[in-house]
Design a protein around this motif. Structure first.
Motif, mmCIF file in Angstrom:
data_model
loop_
_atom_site.group_PDB
_atom_site.id
_atom_site.type_symbol
_atom_site.label_atom_id
_atom_site.label_comp_id
_atom_site.label_asym_id
_atom_site.label_seq_id
_atom_site.Cartn_x
_atom_site.Cartn_y
_atom_site.Cartn_z
ATOM 1 N N LYS A 82 0.860 -1.176 0.000
ATOM 2 C CA LYS A 82 0.000 0.000 0.000
ATOM 3 C C LYS A 82 0.903 1.235 0.000
ATOM 4 O O LYS A 82 1.643 1.465 0.952
ATOM 5 N N PRO A 83 0.861 2.040 -1.064
ATOM 6 C CA PRO A 83 1.767 3.187 -1.126
ATOM 7 C C PRO A 83 1.372 4.272 -0.122
ATOM 8 O O PRO A 83 0.180 4.456 0.179
ATOM 9 N N ALA A 84 2.369 4.983 0.380
ATOM 10 C CA ALA A 84 2.103 6.053 1.337
ATOM 11 C C ALA A 84 1.335 7.205 0.708
ATOM 12 O O ALA A 84 0.685 7.980 1.416
ATOM 13 N N VAL A 85 1.383 7.304 -0.623
ATOM 14 C CA VAL A 85 0.783 8.460 -1.307
ATOM 15 C C VAL A 85 -0.707 8.292 -1.572
ATOM 16 O O VAL A 85 -1.316 9.159 -2.195
ATOM 17 N N SER A 86 -1.314 7.198 -1.100
ATOM 18 C CA SER A 86 -2.725 6.987 -1.391
ATOM 19 C C SER A 86 -3.406 6.160 -0.308
ATOM 20 O O SER A 86 -2.794 5.256 0.286
ATOM 21 N N ASP A 87 -4.692 6.456 -0.066
ATOM 22 C CA ASP A 87 -5.543 5.632 0.779
ATOM 23 C C ASP A 87 -6.677 5.017 -0.046
ATOM 24 O O ASP A 87 -7.729 4.666 0.503
ATOM 25 N N ARG A 144 -6.738 4.189 -6.893
ATOM 26 C CA ARG A 144 -7.830 4.890 -7.557
ATOM 27 C C ARG A 144 -7.587 6.379 -7.749
ATOM 28 O O ARG A 144 -7.926 6.936 -8.802
ATOM 29 N N ASP A 145 -7.021 7.062 -6.768
ATOM 30 C CA ASP A 145 -6.856 8.503 -6.947
ATOM 31 C C ASP A 145 -5.795 8.813 -7.999
ATOM 32 O O ASP A 145 -5.917 9.788 -8.745
ATOM 33 N N TRP A 146 -4.778 7.992 -8.112
ATOM 34 C CA TRP A 146 -3.805 8.167 -9.188
ATOM 35 C C TRP A 146 -4.382 7.711 -10.520
ATOM 36 O O TRP A 146 -4.014 8.207 -11.574
ATOM 37 N N LEU A 147 -5.311 6.762 -10.474
ATOM 38 C CA LEU A 147 -5.908 6.208 -11.694
ATOM 39 C C LEU A 147 -6.859 7.201 -12.352
ATOM 40 O O LEU A 147 -6.778 7.466 -13.547
ATOM 41 N N GLN A 148 -7.780 7.743 -11.551
ATOM 42 C CA GLN A 148 -8.818 8.583 -12.142
ATOM 43 C C GLN A 148 -8.557 10.084 -12.026
ATOM 44 O O GLN A 148 -9.158 10.867 -12.738
ATOM 45 N N LYS A 149 -7.645 10.517 -11.142
ATOM 46 C CA LYS A 149 -7.484 11.941 -10.894
ATOM 47 C C LYS A 149 -6.075 12.464 -11.172
ATOM 48 O O LYS A 149 -5.896 13.554 -11.687
ATOM 49 N N ARG A 150 -5.070 11.684 -10.812
ATOM 50 C CA ARG A 150 -3.698 12.184 -10.848
ATOM 51 C C ARG A 150 -3.128 12.229 -12.262
ATOM 52 O O ARG A 150 -2.333 13.078 -12.599
ATOM 53 N N SER A 151 -3.549 11.272 -13.092
ATOM 54 C CA SER A 151 -2.945 11.108 -14.414
ATOM 55 C C SER A 151 -4.038 11.020 -15.475
ATOM 56 O O SER A 151 -5.089 10.433 -15.233
ATOM 57 N N PRO A 152 -3.830 11.606 -16.660
ATOM 58 C CA PRO A 152 -4.848 11.528 -17.719
ATOM 59 C C PRO A 152 -4.971 10.142 -18.343
ATOM 60 O O PRO A 152 -5.905 9.881 -19.087
ATOM 61 N N THR A 153 -4.040 9.255 -18.067
ATOM 62 C CA THR A 153 -4.160 7.866 -18.505
ATOM 63 C C THR A 153 -4.220 6.969 -17.269
ATOM 64 O O THR A 153 -3.956 7.403 -16.158
ATOM 65 N N PHE A 154 -4.557 5.698 -17.455
ATOM 66 C CA PHE A 154 -4.648 4.759 -16.339
ATOM 67 C C PHE A 154 -3.280 4.241 -15.886
ATOM 68 O O PHE A 154 -3.174 3.636 -14.827
ATOM 69 N N THR A 155 -2.234 4.464 -16.682
ATOM 70 C CA THR A 155 -0.983 3.727 -16.498
ATOM 71 C C THR A 155 -0.396 3.871 -15.102
ATOM 72 O O THR A 155 -0.023 2.878 -14.471
ATOM 73 N N LEU A 156 -0.299 5.094 -14.574
ATOM 74 C CA LEU A 156 0.342 5.270 -13.272
ATOM 75 C C LEU A 156 -0.448 4.587 -12.163
ATOM 76 O O LEU A 156 0.122 3.882 -11.326
ATOM 77 N N GLY A 157 -1.757 4.750 -12.156
ATOM 78 C CA GLY A 157 -2.571 4.167 -11.102
ATOM 79 C C GLY A 157 -2.686 2.659 -11.157
ATOM 80 O O GLY A 157 -3.154 2.030 -10.210
#
Length: 293
Positions: free
Chosen positions: A126-131, A171-184
């Motif tokens: 579980k990364p520290a940058v997301s819950d 999820r927050d990196w998937l749908q909000k942080r990046s315009p593509t799904f790749t990072l999340g």
């Protein structure tokens, strides 16, 4: 045939043929294939040459190890590509829409970077940058032949086999942080697969398999693969219109309803996630804090 990559103690990774009585409890053995001439620990080599190697692999009577006493590694640790389709189950598309994710009008593909691949019983970090750490049980298809412009009628002929996959998502990196799904979709350890590769000849109908995922024993997803919007043949036809697929490439075919995003019921450190697909086996992963946490 069920083919695994495994390790005995702290030794080198080996290839093995799995003979199993009960996939729920790992009651079975793995037969060491080290005696097969020229075989190393790369499943891609076996896949690419499986027509020639099948009889030798089936006949090899190597050292036998109880499955419960070995460490199972990711069946394929070095694919060239790990591709996944989004929102490919009808009710999942509905729940995603309720969570603010629009339903695509065509096949929606993204990459999971291959560095995310994890063992079937490895820890999920579980990364520290997301819950907002989420789970997604998926049927994984493994490509068995170099192919391009494959018709739907010929699609099954290029499949080497199938695995259980958990398309872990931030999820927050998937749908909000990046315009593509790749990072999340690509954090380290967020691609557990396995527990072994079940060859295509052992799966009578991959479009009629029960798949379940439980968190700490609570079933969250319980569906069948016949609910796909785009079936496996349509997926392979679409992808090979664009790109050449290679032996060992992994395709995650979508997840059914029951993910954590609509309710905010995300994974926490200490949770145990267990995914099972009928006839293919079980993967189970504990959630731990990432080293940078």
């Amino acid at each position: 045939m069920k083919l695994a990559r495994f390790r005995v103690g702290h030794g080198q990774v080996r290839l093995g043929r799995v003979e199993i009585a009960d996939p729920q409890t790992l009651n079975g053995v793995v037969v060491d294939l080290s005696a097969v001439p020229g075989l190393d620990a790369s499943m891609k080599r076996v896949i690419a040459d499986f027509a020639e190697l099948r009889d030798v692999i089936a006949a090899t009577d190597g050292e036998r190890f109880p499955l419960a006493e070995v460490t199972l590694e990711a069946p394929i640790d070095d694919p060239q590509k790990y591709l996944a389709i989004g929102m490919n189950y009808k009710e999942h598309a509905d729940e995603a829409r309720a969570a603010g994710i629009p339903t695509p009008t065509n096949q929606l593909w993204f990459n999971k970077q291959v560095s995310c691949i994890n063992a079937p019983y490895g820890d999920i970090e579980k990364p520290a940058v997301s819950d907002a750490l989420d789970y997604e049980i998926e049927l994984a298809v493994v490509i068995g032949a170099r192919c391009r412009n494959v018709s739907r009628e010929d699609a099954y002929s290029v499949i080497a086999g199938y695995m259980v996959a958990n398309d872990v998502s931030v999820r927050d990196w998937l749908q909000k942080r990046s315009p593509t799904f790749t990072l999340g979709k690509s954090f380290d350890t967020h691609g557990p697969i396995g527990p072994w590769l079940t060859t295509a000849d052992e799966v009578a109908d991959p479009q009629d398999l029960r798949m379940t995922l439980a968190v700490n024993g609570e079933v969250r997803q319980d569906w069948r693969t016949d609910d796909m919007i785009y079936d496996i043949t349509a997926q392979i036809a679409e992808l090979t219109t664009v790109m050449t697929l290679e032996p060992g490439d992994i395709i995650a075919t979508g997840t059914p309803a029951g993910i954590g995003a609509p309710t905010g019921n995300f994974l926490k450190v200490g949770d145990v996630v267990r995914g099972e697909i009928e006839g293919l086996g079980v993967i189970e992963n504990r959630v731990v804090a990432a080293p940078d946490a």
